[in-house]
Design an enzyme around this catalytic site. Structure first.
Site, PDB file in Angstrom:
ATOM      1  N   GLU A 176       0.846  -1.202   0.000  1.00 39.96           N
ATOM      2  CA  GLU A 176       0.000   0.000   0.000  1.00 39.96           C
ATOM      3  C   GLU A 176       0.878   1.247   0.000  1.00 39.96           C
ATOM      4  O   GLU A 176       0.629   2.191  -0.739  1.00 39.96           O
ATOM      5  CB  GLU A 176      -0.931   0.042   1.214  1.00 39.96           C
ATOM      6  CG  GLU A 176      -1.806   1.299   1.200  1.00 39.96           C
ATOM      7  CD  GLU A 176      -2.653   1.485   2.449  1.00 39.96           C
ATOM      8  OE1 GLU A 176      -3.749   2.050   2.316  1.00 39.96           O
ATOM      9  OE2 GLU A 176      -2.231   1.078   3.548  1.00 39.96           O
ATOM     10  N   ASP A 255     -10.461  -1.683   5.517  1.00 41.27           N
ATOM     11  CA  ASP A 255      -9.401  -1.261   6.437  1.00 41.27           C
ATOM     12  C   ASP A 255     -10.078  -0.843   7.738  1.00 41.27           C
ATOM     13  O   ASP A 255     -10.564  -1.699   8.460  1.00 41.27           O
ATOM     14  CB  ASP A 255      -8.541  -0.138   5.850  1.00 41.27           C
ATOM     15  CG  ASP A 255      -7.121  -0.161   6.421  1.00 41.27           C
ATOM     16  OD1 ASP A 255      -6.964  -0.591   7.577  1.00 41.27           O
ATOM     17  OD2 ASP A 255      -6.182   0.231   5.725  1.00 41.27           O
ATOM     18  N   ASP A 256     -10.183   0.437   8.057  1.00 40.71           N
ATOM     19  CA  ASP A 256     -10.840   0.851   9.294  1.00 40.71           C
ATOM     20  C   ASP A 256     -11.990   1.797   8.970  1.00 40.71           C
ATOM     21  O   ASP A 256     -11.761   2.936   8.564  1.00 40.71           O
ATOM     22  CB  ASP A 256      -9.841   1.527  10.231  1.00 40.71           C
ATOM     23  CG  ASP A 256     -10.391   1.660  11.637  1.00 40.71           C
ATOM     24  OD1 ASP A 256     -11.394   2.376  11.793  1.00 40.71           O
ATOM     25  OD2 ASP A 256      -9.830   1.050  12.558  1.00 40.71           O
TER      26      ASP A 256
END
Length: 318
Positions: A176, A255-256
């Site tokens: 990433e 992800d979050d």
């Protein structure tokens, strides 16, 4: 976790309500390092193990609202342990709440303990030792999260080697914030069974060939990847379409959700509305998520049949 729960924890921690400016300051970041700093700041608000009840209340609501029947979630314990919270008590509460969610909603949650790049290899090994000290059927493996630049995968080889020997699953965020060499390291040093993100794989033809041949799952997080702006500036330019069309084993993830202000449904909507995935391709992505999960073949077939049944009942052809 929801912003409402963050506000409650903030008030408990500081003895005052969280102002709009406090909230803006906490969630203002524009790169991966900024996100990690904010992530740790929220973790700092936890004062006791019971505070995790806020988290599980939010998890239950999120899973129900997003139609999720099976979830493998990361838990990063390092910051909480440094605050003096007891890992055994944390895991006991987690198991209790996971059991309650299954009984109430028939949703299964499994955990991957993030041994964490952020605090170094010794801390990672200490986290793994706690995992072994407090065995829990809800914990199925370990993961490596955090900023790739500050924690090369090879530094954590010993932890992952031991985890594999002990029969745990292993995943790692890679590709990433750094080029394809980070993904190669997660494969060669950690023997990761899934790669979180993996978007820089498109820069390396040999890696593309390897990923297509081995069907190593890639946990793509569109909003997160665009937000960090390291390799992707806008959703329209995200390589997930190229990855999928090229035969890579792609899954869609968030992800979050709190920190990147998204949900799993919104990620799929971006695939459909912006990246031009057809409905049949969306179904393939959903089935990919079950095929990439650490569950038995029979369980995978059961979940995929449920997807097919739901699709036949509610989705038009396309």
């Amino acid at each position: 976790m929801s912003i409402a729960s963050v506000r409650k924890l903030y008030e408990k921690h500081y003895g005052k309500k969280m102002s709009k400016q406090d909230e803006t300051d906490l969630f203002s970041y524009n790169d991966l390092d900024g996100f990690i700093k904010a992530f740790l700041s929220v973790q700092e608000l936890f004062e006791s193990v019971s505070d995790f009840n806020y988290l599980f209340d939010d998890i239950a609501e999120y899973l129900v609202n997003n139609g999720i029947s099976y979830c493998e979630a990361f838990f990063a314990p390092s910051a909480f342990l440094k605050k003096g919270l007891d890992y055994g008590e944390i895991i006991t509460l987690f198991s209790k709440r996971i059991r309650e969610i299954k009984e109430k909603y028939n949703i299964i949650i499994k955990l991957l303990i993030d041994v964490s790049r952020t605090f170094g290899c010794e801390n990672a090994m200490n986290n793994y030792a706690l995992l072994k000290q407090y065995p829990c059927r809800d914990v199925i493996g370990i993961g490596l999260g955090g900023a790739e630049q500050k924690g090369p995968a090879k530094d954590f080889e010993a932890v992952f080697t031991q985890a594999h020997k002990d029969g745990f699953h292993a995943v790692a965020h890679a590709g990433e914030d750094i080029g394809p060499e980070s993904i190669w390291d997660a494969i060669n040093y950690l023997h990761a069974e899934r790669i979180g993100h993996g978007i820089t794989s498109v820069q390396d033809t040999k890696l593309i060939d390897y990923l297509v041949r081995t069907r190593l799952p890639l946990e793509v997080c569109i909003t997160s990847n665009v937000f960090t702006k390291k390799f992707v500036e806008k959703t329209e330019a995200h390589p997930v379409r190229q990855m999928f069309d090229g035969g890579m084993f792609v899954t869609i993830n968030t992800d979050d959700p709190l920190f990147f202000k998204t949900t799993l449904l919104e990620e799929y909507w971006k695939c459909y509305g912006i990246l031009r995935f057809t409905l049949s391709e969306i179904k393939r992505l959903i089935c990919n998520s079950f095929n990439a999960a650490f569950i038995s073949e029979n369980e995978k077939l059961t979940y995929i049949q449920q997807v097919n049944d739901a699709w036949d009942a509610f989705a038009p052809a396309g």
